[in-house]
Design an enzyme around this catalytic site. Structure first.
Site, PDB file in Angstrom:
ATOM      1  N   LYS A 168      -9.930 -14.031   7.323  1.00 13.10           N
ATOM      2  CA  LYS A 168      -9.499 -13.038   6.320  1.00 13.10           C
ATOM      3  C   LYS A 168      -8.093 -13.398   5.841  1.00 13.10           C
ATOM      4  O   LYS A 168      -7.330 -14.080   6.543  1.00 13.10           O
ATOM      5  CB  LYS A 168      -9.513 -11.611   6.875  1.00 13.10           C
ATOM      6  CG  LYS A 168      -8.571 -11.346   8.071  1.00 13.10           C
ATOM      7  CD  LYS A 168      -7.149 -10.932   7.693  1.00 13.10           C
ATOM      8  CE  LYS A 168      -6.240 -10.876   8.906  1.00 13.10           C
ATOM      9  NZ  LYS A 168      -4.859 -11.049   8.770  1.00 13.10           N
ATOM     10  N   PRO A 201      -7.667 -22.169  11.582  1.00 16.25           N
ATOM     11  CA  PRO A 201      -6.520 -22.489  12.435  1.00 16.25           C
ATOM     12  C   PRO A 201      -6.202 -21.332  13.393  1.00 16.25           C
ATOM     13  O   PRO A 201      -6.391 -20.161  13.044  1.00 16.25           O
ATOM     14  CB  PRO A 201      -5.376 -22.690  11.439  1.00 16.25           C
ATOM     15  CG  PRO A 201      -6.026 -22.933  10.123  1.00 16.25           C
ATOM     16  CD  PRO A 201      -7.347 -22.232  10.149  1.00 16.25           C
ATOM     17  N   ASP A 211      -8.135  -5.793  14.248  1.00 12.74           N
ATOM     18  CA  ASP A 211      -8.738  -6.447  13.075  1.00 12.74           C
ATOM     19  C   ASP A 211     -10.241  -6.661  13.228  1.00 12.74           C
ATOM     20  O   ASP A 211     -10.897  -7.123  12.295  1.00 12.74           O
ATOM     21  CB  ASP A 211      -8.103  -7.829  12.843  1.00 12.74           C
ATOM     22  CG  ASP A 211      -6.729  -7.722  12.175  1.00 12.74           C
ATOM     23  OD1 ASP A 211      -6.395  -6.624  11.665  1.00 12.74           O
ATOM     24  OD2 ASP A 211      -6.003  -8.733  12.166  1.00 12.74           O
TER      25      ASP A 211
HETATM   26  P1  ATP Z   1      -4.356 -11.980  13.891  1.00 15.09           P
HETATM   27  O1  ATP Z   1      -4.091 -12.293  12.452  1.00 15.09           O
HETATM   28  O2  ATP Z   1      -5.557 -11.066  14.120  1.00 15.09           O
HETATM   29  O3  ATP Z   1      -3.170 -11.597  14.708  1.00 15.09           O
HETATM   30  P2  ATP Z   1      -4.327 -14.762  14.334  1.00 15.09           P
HETATM   31  O4  ATP Z   1      -5.173 -15.396  13.274  1.00 15.09           O
HETATM   32  O5  ATP Z   1      -2.876 -14.769  14.096  1.00 15.09           O
HETATM   33  O6  ATP Z   1      -4.859 -13.315  14.564  1.00 15.09           O
HETATM   34  P3  ATP Z   1      -5.917 -15.971  16.404  1.00 15.09           P
HETATM   35  O7  ATP Z   1      -6.370 -17.254  15.801  1.00 15.09           O
HETATM   36  O8  ATP Z   1      -6.914 -14.885  16.528  1.00 15.09           O
HETATM   37  O9  ATP Z   1      -4.589 -15.436  15.707  1.00 15.09           O
HETATM   38  O10 ATP Z   1      -5.320 -16.377  17.841  1.00 15.09           O
HETATM   39  C1  ATP Z   1      -4.357 -15.624  18.525  1.00 15.09           C
HETATM   40  C2  ATP Z   1      -4.472 -15.941  20.027  1.00 15.09           C
HETATM   41  O11 ATP Z   1      -5.690 -15.393  20.499  1.00 15.09           O
HETATM   42  C3  ATP Z   1      -4.557 -17.425  20.335  1.00 15.09           C
HETATM   43  O12 ATP Z   1      -3.324 -17.902  20.708  1.00 15.09           O
HETATM   44  C4  ATP Z   1      -5.579 -17.545  21.461  1.00 15.09           C
HETATM   45  O13 ATP Z   1      -4.971 -17.777  22.692  1.00 15.09           O
HETATM   46  C5  ATP Z   1      -6.255 -16.188  21.531  1.00 15.09           C
HETATM   47  N1  ATP Z   1      -7.715 -16.226  21.294  1.00 15.09           N
HETATM   48  C6  ATP Z   1      -8.610 -15.499  21.948  1.00 15.09           C
HETATM   49  N2  ATP Z   1      -9.853 -15.719  21.499  1.00 15.09           N
HETATM   50  C7  ATP Z   1      -9.764 -16.617  20.523  1.00 15.09           C
HETATM   51  C8  ATP Z   1     -10.732 -17.237  19.668  1.00 15.09           C
HETATM   52  N3  ATP Z   1     -12.032 -16.982  19.763  1.00 15.09           N
HETATM   53  N4  ATP Z   1     -10.272 -18.110  18.740  1.00 15.09           N
HETATM   54  C9  ATP Z   1      -8.940 -18.350  18.645  1.00 15.09           C
HETATM   55  N5  ATP Z   1      -7.997 -17.809  19.439  1.00 15.09           N
HETATM   56  C10 ATP Z   1      -8.389 -16.942  20.373  1.00 15.09           C
END
Ligand code: ATP
Length: 289
Positions: A10, A94, A136
């Site tokens: 998203k 990513p 989210d």
């Molecule tokens: P948000 O925007 O919801 O905060 P994000 O995109 O910034 O999320 P994610 O890619 O969801 O961040 O990853 C955040 C942390 O979650 C990672 O550092 C990882 O350790 C953990 N994590 C747990 N499950 C997953 C998964 N299925 N894929 C990626 N990271 C994951």
């Protein structure tokens, strides 16, 4: 038996934080939309009563810290499922990028296990369960375009935004969402015009969408990582119609109407950034088939 599910990323077209609540969460107002950049989740029935995570990405945990694991665990507990599952996660989104990759993997796991384990739940029921995993996850259960309020779990569907290209660029840093929220001074933020964004989407007015983008977390992340500001500047110089950081960053995206400019921004950023993508918005909500 196997079920394959797409878990799209998203972006936040706008992200506002209204105040900090007594329960410690922030009250937010976010306009979010899913984009055609997705992880692939493969769910396979396992006779043994356990949850196995398989992923080749070294940044993705393969135990109970994985949000997809938590989704499977929640369904098992809540509905006394005695079967197990192997969850294969092929990452394209990513990690720790502000694109809700983990939340989307959890949401896709909820949708897929609903089918694999014949639970018969609808999207609204899965979204309520999703909120127990992360703020989210409810949005990611539905996908499409929505206004998310509360701590992010109250979802009001919006129409698909006007068609354009989304060019995303992620610098080689990961950002901790918790850290960004900790550093946010809610009393000093400049609130984005959320109502204008919603009316722009409802009217299908691309120019108004571009003039209404805003993210209160941007200044916090920009102060921590100057490379994020540099990417924003590059995108503007290459002719983006609008440029914004997604979520808590560090991914920056541009909205671009014309193909030629999309190519210019994409090629220009590739020399500068390790992960660059040019994709479309998905527009439509997920369905349970
Ligand atoms: P948000 O925007 O919801 O905060 P994000 O995109 O910034 O999320 P994610 O890619 O969801 O961040 O990853 C955040 C942390 O979650 C990672 O550092 C990882 O350790 C953990 N994590 C747990 N499950 C997953 C998964 N299925 N894929 C990626 N990271 C994951």
């Amino acid at each position: 038996m196997k079920v394959l599910v797409k878990a799209p990323a998203k972006i936040n077209l706008s992200l506002d934080v209204l105040h900090k609540r007594p329960d410690g969460y922030h009250e937010v107002e976010m306009v979010m939309t899913t984009i055609d950049l997705a992880d692939r989740i493969e769910l396979s029935l396992l006779d043994e009563d356990r949850i196995v995570i398989q992923s080749h990405n070294r940044f993705v945990p393969d135990d109970q810290r994985n949000l997809a694991y938590q989704a499977a665990h929640l369904l098992k507990e809540r509905f006394q499922v005695k079967k197990g599952v192997v969850i294969g996660i092929e990452k394209t989104i990513p990690v720790a990028a502000g694109l809700a990759g983990g939340s989307s993997d959890a949401a896709a796991t909820l949708r897929g296990l609903n089918k694999l384990w014949n639970l018969g739940l609808n999207l609204d029921e899965l979204a309520v369960l999703g909120a127990e995993i992360g703020s989210d996850v409810s949005f990611c259960v539905y996908g499409g375009t929505a206004l998310a309020t509360g701590r992010g779990e109250i979802i009001k569907q919006l129409p698909a935004p006007p068609t354009c290209w989304i060019v995303l660029a992620k610098p080689f840093i990961g950002v901790s969402t918790a850290e960004v929220y900790r550093r946010l001074n809610v009393d000093k933020v400049q609130h984005p015009p959320t109502k204008e964004m919603i009316s722009a989407i409802e009217k299908g007015d691309f120019n108004q969408v571009c003039s209404s983008v805003g993210n209160v977390l941007e200044d916090v992340t920009l102060s921590l990582y100057p490379e994020v500001a540099q990417i924003k500047d590059q995108m503007k110089r290459f002719g983006a119609d609008a440029v914004l950081m997604s979520g808590s960053g560090p991914t920056v995206f541009s909205l671009v109407e014309h193909d030629s400019r999309m190519h210019r921004i994409y090629n220009g950023l590739r020399g500068f950034c390790d992960q660059v993508f040019a994709v479309r918005m998905l527009g439509e909500r997920h369905t349970l088939d």
